[in-house]
Design a protein around this motif. Structure first.
Motif, PDB file in Angstrom:
ATOM      1  N   LEU A 287     155.325 -16.072  31.308  1.00  0.00           N
ATOM      2  CA  LEU A 287     156.716 -15.859  31.670  1.00  0.00           C
ATOM      3  C   LEU A 287     157.080 -14.405  31.364  1.00  0.00           C
ATOM      4  O   LEU A 287     156.339 -13.686  30.691  1.00  0.00           O
ATOM      5  CB  LEU A 287     157.624 -16.810  30.894  1.00  0.00           C
ATOM      6  CG  LEU A 287     157.406 -18.316  31.104  1.00  0.00           C
ATOM      7  CD1 LEU A 287     158.398 -19.105  30.260  1.00  0.00           C
ATOM      8  CD2 LEU A 287     157.523 -18.703  32.571  1.00  0.00           C
ATOM      9  N   THR A 288     158.232 -13.984  31.821  1.00  0.00           N
ATOM     10  CA  THR A 288     158.623 -12.600  31.619  1.00  0.00           C
ATOM     11  C   THR A 288     158.821 -12.248  30.148  1.00  0.00           C
ATOM     12  O   THR A 288     158.749 -11.079  29.771  1.00  0.00           O
ATOM     13  CB  THR A 288     159.915 -12.292  32.395  1.00  0.00           C
ATOM     14  OG1 THR A 288     160.915 -13.260  32.033  1.00  0.00           O
ATOM     15  CG2 THR A 288     159.673 -12.355  33.900  1.00  0.00           C
ATOM     16  N   ASP A 289     159.050 -13.264  29.288  1.00  0.00           N
ATOM     17  CA  ASP A 289     159.192 -12.993  27.853  1.00  0.00           C
ATOM     18  C   ASP A 289     157.858 -13.000  27.128  1.00  0.00           C
ATOM     19  O   ASP A 289     157.805 -12.870  25.905  1.00  0.00           O
ATOM     20  CB  ASP A 289     160.154 -13.991  27.197  1.00  0.00           C
ATOM     21  CG  ASP A 289     159.629 -15.430  27.232  1.00  0.00           C
ATOM     22  OD1 ASP A 289     158.510 -15.664  27.742  1.00  0.00           O
ATOM     23  OD2 ASP A 289     160.343 -16.332  26.750  1.00  0.00           O
ATOM     24  N   GLY A 290     156.755 -13.161  27.871  1.00  0.00           N
ATOM     25  CA  GLY A 290     155.426 -13.142  27.277  1.00  0.00           C
ATOM     26  C   GLY A 290     154.856 -14.501  26.948  1.00  0.00           C
ATOM     27  O   GLY A 290     153.672 -14.622  26.604  1.00  0.00           O
ATOM     28  N   THR A 291     155.654 -15.569  27.044  1.00  0.00           N
ATOM     29  CA  THR A 291     155.172 -16.916  26.766  1.00  0.00           C
ATOM     30  C   THR A 291     154.077 -17.311  27.752  1.00  0.00           C
ATOM     31  O   THR A 291     154.228 -17.130  28.966  1.00  0.00           O
ATOM     32  CB  THR A 291     156.321 -17.937  26.859  1.00  0.00           C
ATOM     33  OG1 THR A 291     157.336 -17.580  25.931  1.00  0.00           O
ATOM     34  CG2 THR A 291     155.831 -19.348  26.555  1.00  0.00           C
ATOM     35  N   ILE A 292     152.967 -17.838  27.234  1.00  0.00           N
ATOM     36  CA  ILE A 292     151.917 -18.335  28.114  1.00  0.00           C
ATOM     37  C   ILE A 292     152.464 -19.495  28.933  1.00  0.00           C
ATOM     38  O   ILE A 292     153.047 -20.439  28.390  1.00  0.00           O
ATOM     39  CB  ILE A 292     150.679 -18.772  27.317  1.00  0.00           C
ATOM     40  CG1 ILE A 292     150.010 -17.551  26.673  1.00  0.00           C
ATOM     41  CG2 ILE A 292     149.679 -19.502  28.220  1.00  0.00           C
ATOM     42  CD1 ILE A 292     148.788 -17.891  25.846  1.00  0.00           C
ATOM     43  N   ALA A 293     152.297 -19.425  30.244  1.00  0.00           N
ATOM     44  CA  ALA A 293     152.868 -20.424  31.159  1.00  0.00           C
ATOM     45  C   ALA A 293     151.765 -21.079  31.973  1.00  0.00           C
ATOM     46  O   ALA A 293     151.830 -21.157  33.190  1.00  0.00           O
ATOM     47  CB  ALA A 293     153.893 -19.778  32.074  1.00  0.00           C
ATOM     48  N   GLY A 294     150.734 -21.550  31.300  1.00  0.00           N
ATOM     49  CA  GLY A 294     149.616 -22.127  32.022  1.00  0.00           C
ATOM     50  C   GLY A 294     148.566 -21.081  32.310  1.00  0.00           C
ATOM     51  O   GLY A 294     148.625 -19.942  31.832  1.00  0.00           O
ATOM     52  N   SER A 295     147.602 -21.441  33.110  1.00  0.00           N
ATOM     53  CA  SER A 295     146.448 -20.580  33.329  1.00  0.00           C
ATOM     54  C   SER A 295     146.408 -20.053  34.758  1.00  0.00           C
ATOM     55  O   SER A 295     147.207 -20.429  35.609  1.00  0.00           O
ATOM     56  CB  SER A 295     145.153 -21.348  33.033  1.00  0.00           C
ATOM     57  OG  SER A 295     144.767 -22.122  34.165  1.00  0.00           O
ATOM     58  N   VAL A 296     145.447 -19.178  34.990  1.00  0.00           N
ATOM     59  CA  VAL A 296     145.102 -18.754  36.353  1.00  0.00           C
ATOM     60  C   VAL A 296     143.665 -19.184  36.640  1.00  0.00           C
ATOM     61  O   VAL A 296     142.951 -18.571  37.430  1.00  0.00           O
ATOM     62  CB  VAL A 296     145.282 -17.235  36.525  1.00  0.00           C
ATOM     63  CG1 VAL A 296     146.757 -16.886  36.508  1.00  0.00           C
ATOM     64  CG2 VAL A 296     144.553 -16.445  35.436  1.00  0.00           C
ATOM     65  N   LEU A 297     143.265 -20.273  36.013  1.00  0.00           N
ATOM     66  CA  LEU A 297     141.909 -20.799  36.080  1.00  0.00           C
ATOM     67  C   LEU A 297     141.703 -21.612  37.355  1.00  0.00           C
ATOM     68  O   LEU A 297     142.631 -22.230  37.877  1.00  0.00           O
ATOM     69  CB  LEU A 297     141.672 -21.687  34.855  1.00  0.00           C
ATOM     70  CG  LEU A 297     140.309 -22.335  34.652  1.00  0.00           C
ATOM     71  CD1 LEU A 297     139.245 -21.286  34.354  1.00  0.00           C
ATOM     72  CD2 LEU A 297     140.388 -23.355  33.509  1.00  0.00           C
ATOM     73  N   THR A 298     140.476 -21.618  37.847  1.00  0.00           N
ATOM     74  CA  THR A 298     140.057 -22.546  38.894  1.00  0.00           C
ATOM     75  C   THR A 298     138.913 -23.395  38.346  1.00  0.00           C
ATOM     76  O   THR A 298     138.275 -23.036  37.351  1.00  0.00           O
ATOM     77  CB  THR A 298     139.604 -21.808  40.166  1.00  0.00           C
ATOM     78  OG1 THR A 298     138.515 -20.929  39.844  1.00  0.00           O
ATOM     79  CG2 THR A 298     140.751 -21.003  40.774  1.00  0.00           C
ATOM     80  N   MET A 299     138.644 -24.513  38.993  1.00  0.00           N
ATOM     81  CA  MET A 299     137.654 -25.442  38.444  1.00  0.00           C
ATOM     82  C   MET A 299     136.244 -24.861  38.459  1.00  0.00           C
ATOM     83  O   MET A 299     135.453 -25.115  37.545  1.00  0.00           O
ATOM     84  CB  MET A 299     137.702 -26.768  39.210  1.00  0.00           C
ATOM     85  CG  MET A 299     138.963 -27.579  38.952  1.00  0.00           C
ATOM     86  SD  MET A 299     139.096 -28.218  37.264  1.00  0.00           S
ATOM     87  CE  MET A 299     138.288 -29.820  37.443  1.00  0.00           C
ATOM     88  N   ASP A 300     135.890 -24.084  39.466  1.00  0.00           N
ATOM     89  CA  ASP A 300     134.562 -23.480  39.465  1.00  0.00           C
ATOM     90  C   ASP A 300     134.439 -22.459  38.341  1.00  0.00           C
ATOM     91  O   ASP A 300     133.378 -22.340  37.708  1.00  0.00           O
ATOM     92  CB  ASP A 300     134.246 -22.857  40.825  1.00  0.00           C
ATOM     93  CG  ASP A 300     135.262 -21.810  41.262  1.00  0.00           C
ATOM     94  OD1 ASP A 300     136.459 -21.964  40.964  1.00  0.00           O
ATOM     95  OD2 ASP A 300     134.861 -20.830  41.915  1.00  0.00           O
ATOM     96  N   GLN A 301     135.513 -21.725  38.051  1.00  0.00           N
ATOM     97  CA  GLN A 301     135.491 -20.816  36.913  1.00  0.00           C
ATOM     98  C   GLN A 301     135.338 -21.596  35.609  1.00  0.00           C
ATOM     99  O   GLN A 301     134.603 -21.173  34.703  1.00  0.00           O
ATOM    100  CB  GLN A 301     136.769 -19.987  36.873  1.00  0.00           C
ATOM    101  CG  GLN A 301     136.900 -18.987  38.011  1.00  0.00           C
ATOM    102  CD  GLN A 301     138.279 -18.341  38.050  1.00  0.00           C
ATOM    103  OE1 GLN A 301     139.218 -18.795  37.387  1.00  0.00           O
ATOM    104  NE2 GLN A 301     138.416 -17.275  38.830  1.00  0.00           N
TER     105      GLN A 301
END
Length: 423
Positions: A303-317
């Motif tokens: 989020l814009t305040d720096g809070t982790i908001a989930g991943s940018v992961l994919t299943m193959d990664q």
């Protein structure tokens, strides 16, 4: 028409098998084994790994497409996009909305699940993350989305989902939460403990009531301490329960991922992405998480305040992280992306295996574990140009025919199309 894959190395059910043929027809696997005759279109994949398609039970989107949406078409667009990651089935994750319930989003998800378009990964149901979460562990969930447990609200959520609600995450320590838990279980919904401050004892009570999943282990919950085991300690003891793991190496460090896999085993560890719509997009890209502005960082979404908001992961990664960074044997890693999530949500009679009668959901990987092609219910949903370029010229037309014309019978008089690899 039948389609036969020959020469590939099968990884299925925690074991590797070579020298077998895999025959598909009408969206199903009809035969597997060393003595199975080739039939219909024959594709030589002798330098590839053949895996069941990946099942992502907890994802918010990817490729710029959000699953928390009021537009069913956006969910269907995601279903087509995600096949490039080897994912062939997923749950539609819905979160909260300000000062109300996400009924419009649940209705949109239900419409996408029942839509006749079957060109991509299959939406298997709805994963509702909230709104009965503990504000102290809400993470990226906005405070205005949260609600106190109330049976009338639960009934509204069930009605809006139109029978397609498969998983609900709740915090069992909230007043009235166990009544909500019991109602969801009675409706056939898998209840997950998550975004919680529950101590070990309270988590044990929730599991005793029938909860069977822990949402993104280690994240948004008390830690596992030697005098305060918390939800993680209760999960390890509850042998009928499963634990989600965001396998990006950032939400949970590889050494801790290794500890969890050792504690639960690959048969109880469900690998998820918890991916945001920004997954697959360049770092710095901004996107909306249920109306909250977020951005793609190199390793996570924030989020814009720096809070982790989930991943940018994919299943193959995730598969590569497990094998290369965590040291999980490939056979076990595949199990945690295929068979185990299918078991967790009760679709293991048709998903997550390479066996006769199962849906023809497959992913072909090269030896570097990169996706080369994905089949969704027998249809070629994704194929890399470099892979198609290495097969004989008729491959695209023949594969399309095999995928989209399942009405042709296979008999001794049916011609075979040999689409063997060019050497």
């Amino acid at each position: 028409m039948h389609l036969t894959l020959v020469g590939g190395e099968l990884i299925d059910g925690g074991v590797r098998r070579t020298g077998e043929r895999l025959v598909l027809r009408e969206g199903r696997i009809v035969a597997v084994g060393p003595d199975v005759p080739s039939c219909g279109v024959v594709v030589d994949v002798s330098d590839l790994l053949i895996l069941p398609g990946f099942l992502d039970l907890h994802t918010h989107g990817g490729g710029g497409f959000a699953l928390h949406t009021t537009e069913p078409e956006e969910i269907l667009a995601y279903a087509r996009w995600v096949t490039r990651t080897g994912t062939t089935a997923f749950l539609v994750n819905v979160v909260g909305v300000p000062d109300d319930l996400p009924e419009r989003q649940l209705t949109a998800a239900a419409l996408a699940i029942t839509h006749p378009d079957r060109s991509g990964a299959e939406p298997l149901g709805i994963y509702l993350e909230g709104p009965f979460l503990n504000p102290a562990r809400r993470g990226a969930h906005h405070a205005s989305w949260l609600r106190s447990p109330d049976l009338s609200l639960a009934e509204r959520l069930l009605a809006a989902a139109r029978g397609h609600l498969r998983v609900v995450t709740l915090a069992p320590e909230l007043p009235g939460a166990l009544d909500i838990l019991d109602r969801f279980i009675a409706a056939g919904v898998l209840v997950a403990i998550g975004h919680t401050e529950a101590p070990y004892e309270q988590a044990r009570v929730a599991f005793a009531h029938g909860a069977r999943l822990l949402t993104h282990c280690f994240n948004a919950m008390p830690p596992l301490l030697h005098r305060a085991p918390g939800p993680l300690g209760a999960l390890v003891e509850q042998e009928s329960a499963f634990g989600e793991l965001i396998a990006d190496g950032h939400h949970v460090l590889p050494v801790v991922m290794r500890v969890l896999v050792h504690a639960l085993g690959p048969g109880r560890t469900v690998v998820i992405t918890d991916a945001q719509p920004g997954a697959g997009l360049p770092p710095g890209t901004t996107f909306s998480f249920a109306g909250c502005l977020a951005r793609v960082d190199p390793d996570v979404a924030r989020l814009t305040d720096g809070t982790i908001a989930g991943s940018v992961l994919t299943m193959d990664q995730a598969l590569r992280v497990l094998v290369e960074s965590v040291g999980v044997p490939l056979e076990d890693a595949v199990l945690m992306l295929t068979t185990t999530p299918a078991r967790a949500i009760g679709v293991d009679q048709r998903k997550g295996r390479l066996a006769p009668g199962y849906d023809a959901d497959l992913v072909l990987l090269d030896r570097k574990l990169r996706v080369q092609a994905t089949f969704c219910r027998g249809r070629v949903a994704f194929a890399r140009n470099d892979w198609l370029g290495r097969v004989d010229d008729p491959v695209a037309a023949a594969l399309e025919e095999a995928a989209l014309r399942p009405d042709l019978e296979c008999s001794s008089s049916e011609p075979e199309h040999d689409l063997g690899m060019r050497r």
